[in-house]
Scaffold this motif. Structure first.
Motif, PDB file in Angstrom:
ATOM      1  N   ALA A 189     -12.610  -6.827  12.717  1.00 54.89           N
ATOM      2  CA  ALA A 189     -12.202  -7.667  11.585  1.00 54.89           C
ATOM      3  C   ALA A 189     -12.087  -6.802  10.337  1.00 54.89           C
ATOM      4  CB  ALA A 189     -13.208  -8.793  11.356  1.00 54.89           C
ATOM      5  N   ILE A 190     -10.982  -6.966   9.608  1.00 56.55           N
ATOM      6  CA  ILE A 190     -10.780  -6.290   8.323  1.00 56.55           C
ATOM      7  C   ILE A 190     -10.365  -7.372   7.330  1.00 56.55           C
ATOM      8  CG2 ILE A 190      -9.592  -4.439   7.094  1.00 56.55           C
ATOM      9  CD1 ILE A 190      -8.859  -3.195   9.770  1.00 56.55           C
ATOM     10  N   LEU A 191     -11.324  -7.884   6.583  1.00 61.13           N
ATOM     11  CA  LEU A 191     -11.095  -9.067   5.754  1.00 61.13           C
ATOM     12  C   LEU A 191     -11.116  -8.717   4.273  1.00 61.13           C
ATOM     13  CD1 LEU A 191     -13.412 -11.547   7.710  1.00 61.13           C
ATOM     14  CD2 LEU A 191     -11.042 -10.864   8.193  1.00 61.13           C
ATOM     15  N   ASP A 192      -9.975  -8.904   3.612  1.00 63.98           N
ATOM     16  CA  ASP A 192      -9.853  -8.665   2.173  1.00 63.98           C
ATOM     17  C   ASP A 192     -10.277  -7.245   1.806  1.00 63.98           C
ATOM     18  OD1 ASP A 192      -8.999 -11.273   2.011  1.00 63.98           O
ATOM     19  OD2 ASP A 192     -10.932 -12.060   1.355  1.00 63.98           O
ATOM     20  N   VAL A 193      -9.837  -6.280   2.604  1.00 61.19           N
ATOM     21  CA  VAL A 193     -10.198  -4.879   2.418  1.00 61.19           C
ATOM     22  C   VAL A 193      -8.979  -3.992   2.182  1.00 61.19           C
ATOM     23  CG1 VAL A 193     -11.149  -2.837   3.609  1.00 61.19           C
ATOM     24  CG2 VAL A 193     -12.353  -5.019   3.734  1.00 61.19           C
ATOM     25  N   LEU A 194      -7.908  -4.218   2.915  1.00 58.21           N
ATOM     26  CA  LEU A 194      -6.787  -3.274   2.899  1.00 58.21           C
ATOM     27  C   LEU A 194      -6.239  -3.028   1.501  1.00 58.21           C
ATOM     28  CD1 LEU A 194      -4.690  -4.167   6.090  1.00 58.21           C
ATOM     29  CD2 LEU A 194      -6.263  -2.247   5.744  1.00 58.21           C
ATOM     30  N   GLN A 195      -6.205  -4.067   0.664  1.00 59.35           N
ATOM     31  CA  GLN A 195      -5.607  -3.906  -0.655  1.00 59.35           C
ATOM     32  C   GLN A 195      -6.400  -2.974  -1.559  1.00 59.35           C
ATOM     33  OE1 GLN A 195      -6.750  -6.832   0.614  1.00 59.35           O
ATOM     34  NE2 GLN A 195      -7.515  -8.202  -0.997  1.00 59.35           N
ATOM     35  N   TYR A 196      -7.646  -2.679  -1.191  1.00 60.24           N
ATOM     36  CA  TYR A 196      -8.470  -1.777  -1.991  1.00 60.24           C
ATOM     37  C   TYR A 196      -8.339  -0.321  -1.560  1.00 60.24           C
ATOM     38  CZ  TYR A 196     -10.543  -6.025  -3.787  1.00 60.24           C
ATOM     39  OH  TYR A 196     -10.726  -7.242  -4.383  1.00 60.24           O
ATOM     40  N   LEU A 197      -7.513  -0.070  -0.546  1.00 60.27           N
ATOM     41  CA  LEU A 197      -7.351   1.280  -0.021  1.00 60.27           C
ATOM     42  C   LEU A 197      -6.019   1.874  -0.463  1.00 60.27           C
ATOM     43  CD1 LEU A 197      -8.520   0.659   3.656  1.00 60.27           C
ATOM     44  CD2 LEU A 197      -9.920   1.346   1.684  1.00 60.27           C
ATOM     45  N   ALA A 198      -6.018   3.179  -0.704  1.00 59.35           N
ATOM     46  CA  ALA A 198      -4.777   3.894  -0.978  1.00 59.35           C
ATOM     47  C   ALA A 198      -3.906   3.864   0.277  1.00 59.35           C
ATOM     48  CB  ALA A 198      -5.091   5.331  -1.377  1.00 59.35           C
ATOM     49  N   PRO A 199      -2.593   4.046   0.130  1.00 56.73           N
ATOM     50  CA  PRO A 199      -1.701   3.948   1.285  1.00 56.73           C
ATOM     51  C   PRO A 199      -2.134   4.772   2.486  1.00 56.73           C
ATOM     52  CG  PRO A 199      -0.418   4.042  -0.737  1.00 56.73           C
ATOM     53  CD  PRO A 199      -1.846   4.251  -1.131  1.00 56.73           C
ATOM     54  N   GLU A 200      -2.508   6.029   2.265  1.00 59.31           N
ATOM     55  CA  GLU A 200      -2.908   6.866   3.397  1.00 59.31           C
ATOM     56  C   GLU A 200      -4.207   6.370   4.036  1.00 59.31           C
ATOM     57  OE1 GLU A 200      -4.383   8.835  -0.434  1.00 59.31           O
ATOM     58  OE2 GLU A 200      -2.561   7.805   0.284  1.00 59.31           O
ATOM     59  N   ALA A 201      -5.096   5.797   3.227  1.00 57.44           N
ATOM     60  CA  ALA A 201      -6.342   5.252   3.770  1.00 57.44           C
ATOM     61  C   ALA A 201      -6.084   3.962   4.545  1.00 57.44           C
ATOM     62  CB  ALA A 201      -7.345   5.004   2.645  1.00 57.44           C
ATOM     63  N   SER A 254     -14.327  -1.486  -5.720  1.00 56.90           N
ATOM     64  CA  SER A 254     -13.219  -0.700  -6.254  1.00 56.90           C
ATOM     65  C   SER A 254     -12.088  -1.625  -6.704  1.00 56.90           C
ATOM     66  CB  SER A 254     -12.703   0.293  -5.204  1.00 56.90           C
ATOM     67  OG  SER A 254     -12.183  -0.398  -4.088  1.00 56.90           O
ATOM     68  N   SER A 255     -11.099  -1.051  -7.372  1.00 55.60           N
ATOM     69  CA  SER A 255      -9.938  -1.804  -7.821  1.00 55.60           C
ATOM     70  C   SER A 255      -8.892  -1.874  -6.712  1.00 55.60           C
ATOM     71  CB  SER A 255      -9.316  -1.126  -9.045  1.00 55.60           C
ATOM     72  OG  SER A 255     -10.236  -1.047 -10.105  1.00 55.60           O
ATOM     73  N   PRO A 256      -8.044  -2.910  -6.702  1.00 55.60           N
ATOM     74  CA  PRO A 256      -6.983  -2.959  -5.700  1.00 55.60           C
ATOM     75  C   PRO A 256      -6.024  -1.791  -5.890  1.00 55.60           C
ATOM     76  CG  PRO A 256      -6.676  -4.661  -7.376  1.00 55.60           C
ATOM     77  CD  PRO A 256      -8.017  -4.072  -7.607  1.00 55.60           C
ATOM     78  N   ARG A 257      -5.579  -1.208  -4.772  1.00 53.71           N
ATOM     79  CA  ARG A 257      -4.696  -0.038  -4.816  1.00 53.71           C
ATOM     80  C   ARG A 257      -3.269  -0.387  -4.412  1.00 53.71           C
ATOM     81  NH1 ARG A 257      -7.760   4.642  -4.400  1.00 53.71           N
ATOM     82  NH2 ARG A 257      -5.794   5.742  -4.850  1.00 53.71           N
ATOM     83  N   ARG A 258      -3.120  -1.018  -3.252  1.00 54.46           N
ATOM     84  CA  ARG A 258      -1.785  -1.403  -2.798  1.00 54.46           C
ATOM     85  C   ARG A 258      -1.910  -2.543  -1.795  1.00 54.46           C
ATOM     86  NH1 ARG A 258       2.225   1.962   1.114  1.00 54.46           N
ATOM     87  NH2 ARG A 258       0.754   1.097   2.619  1.00 54.46           N
ATOM     88  N   TYR A 259      -1.046  -3.539  -1.936  1.00 55.11           N
ATOM     89  CA  TYR A 259      -1.016  -4.654  -0.983  1.00 55.11           C
ATOM     90  C   TYR A 259       0.002  -4.335   0.106  1.00 55.11           C
ATOM     91  CZ  TYR A 259      -3.727  -7.063  -4.479  1.00 55.11           C
ATOM     92  OH  TYR A 259      -4.716  -7.391  -5.366  1.00 55.11           O
ATOM     93  N   PRO A 260      -0.350  -4.555   1.370  1.00 54.88           N
ATOM     94  CA  PRO A 260       0.592  -4.246   2.450  1.00 54.88           C
ATOM     95  C   PRO A 260       1.840  -5.109   2.374  1.00 54.88           C
ATOM     96  CG  PRO A 260      -1.636  -4.633   3.295  1.00 54.88           C
ATOM     97  CD  PRO A 260      -1.630  -5.076   1.864  1.00 54.88           C
ATOM     98  N   GLN A 261       2.926  -4.583   2.915  1.00 53.90           N
ATOM     99  CA  GLN A 261       4.144  -5.353   3.092  1.00 53.90           C
ATOM    100  C   GLN A 261       4.188  -5.843   4.534  1.00 53.90           C
ATOM    101  OE1 GLN A 261       7.228  -2.635   1.787  1.00 53.90           O
ATOM    102  NE2 GLN A 261       7.124  -3.457  -0.287  1.00 53.90           N
TER     103      GLN A 261
END
Length: 232
Positions: free
Chosen positions: A127-139, A188-195
Motif C-alpha cells: 500500500a502506498i497511500l497519499d505518499v507519491l506526491q511528496y516524492l521527486a520524480p526519480e524517487a 515534507s512538501s508535495p513535489r509532483r503529482y503523478p499523471q
C-alpha cells in the motif's frame, strides 16, 4: 472488486478506532484522538483500501503508514492479513505502536524506515497511500519499481494519490498538502503529482492488471485509488 466509491466510516466506528489514540493521562494531548475521528468520518480512504484488499491473504506492507490507521480499519472490517507499516517519522511510528497495542491488533508491526536509504524485505501486497506526491520524480519511479518487485503472485499494489490533470480539484489538493507541511503534520512538501496515463503505462508495462477509481467522497480533493494486481 467493486468500482463504486467508498464511504467514510460512521461516527460510532470512527470513535471506536480513535479511542486507541487517547492520551495515557487526562492532561495529555487529545490531538490524535480528534484527528483520527475527523479523518475517518470525512475521508473514504481506508474503506476504499479495504475493498481493494478484500479477498487476498498476501502479507501487506504499508509504505508511509503514518499513525497506522490502515491496520485498525482493516481489522475492523474483518480483514486479518499480516500487516507491517513503515514510516520515516519516528514519532508517528511510536504512536502507531502504542495505539495498536491498546486496540489489541494481532499480526501487526511498525518500524521507522527511511525509504530514501533502504527498502524493507517483503513479498506480498503493498500500500502506498497519499505518499507519491511528496516524492521527486526519480524517487516516485524508484518507489513504484521497488513496490512492483515486492508483489507476490496474487498480490496487489494499492495506491491512493492525487493526480495532475490541471483541474480545480488538483489545484486544491496541492494547496491542502502545502498547508499540511506548513502545519508540521506532513514530513515534507508535495513535489509532483503523478499523471494518470504515465502511471498506468508504467504499471501495465510490469505486467500488472490496473484499475483507477475515484476515492475522494465528498471532499474537494482529486484523489484516486489505483489497484495493480499481479495475476497468477
Amino acid at each position: 472488486m467493486s468500482r463504486a466509491e467508498a464511504r467514510p466510516l460512521d461516527a460510532a466506528a470512527a470513535r471506536s478506532i480513535a479511542r486507541a489514540f487517547l492520551p495515557a493521562s487526562r492532561l495529555g494531548s487529545r490531538w490524535n484522538y480528534h484527528y483520527v475521528q475527523g479523518k475517518l468520518r470525512s475521508d473514504p480512504l481506508y474503506p476504499g483500501i479495504a475493498v481493494a484488499l478484500r479477498g487476498t491473504r498476501a502479507p501487506l506492507l504499508d509504505l508511509g503508514c503514518g499513525l497506522g490507521l490502515l491496520a485498525h480499519t482493516l481489522r475492523a472490517d474483518g480483514i486479518a492479513l499480516p500487516y507491517r507499516g513503515v514510516d520515516v517519522d519516528a514519532g508517528k511510528i511510536a504512536k502507531a505502536r502504542q495505539a495498536a497495542t491498546r486496540a489489541g491488533l494481532a499480526d501487526v508491526a511498525f518500524d521507522t524506515v527511511d525509504l530514501a536509504c533502504q527498502w524493507p524485505a517483503h513479498s506480498g501486497s503493498v500500500a502506498i497511500l497519499d505518499v507519491l506526491q511528496y516524492l521527486a520524480p526519480e524517487a516516485q519511479v524508484a518507489t513504484l519499481d521497488a513496490a512492483i518487485g515486492m508483489l507476490a503472485p496474487g498480490g496487489r499494489l494499492v495506491i491512493r494519490t492525487g493526480l495532475d490533470d490541471g483541474g480545480a480539484r488538483a489545484r486544491f489538493t496541492h494547496f491542502a498538502d502545502m498547508v499540511g507541511r506548513l502545519s508540521g503534520w506532513m514530513y515534507s512538501s508535495p513535489r509532483r503529482y503523478p499523471q494518470a496515463e504515465a502511471l498506468r503505462t508504467r504499471l501495465e508495462a510490469a505486467g500488472l492488471a490496473v484499475a483507477f477509481v475515484p476515492l475522494r467522497g465528498n471532499t474537494p480533493f482529486n484523489n484516486w485509488r489505483i489497484v495493480a494486481e499481479r495475476l497468477g
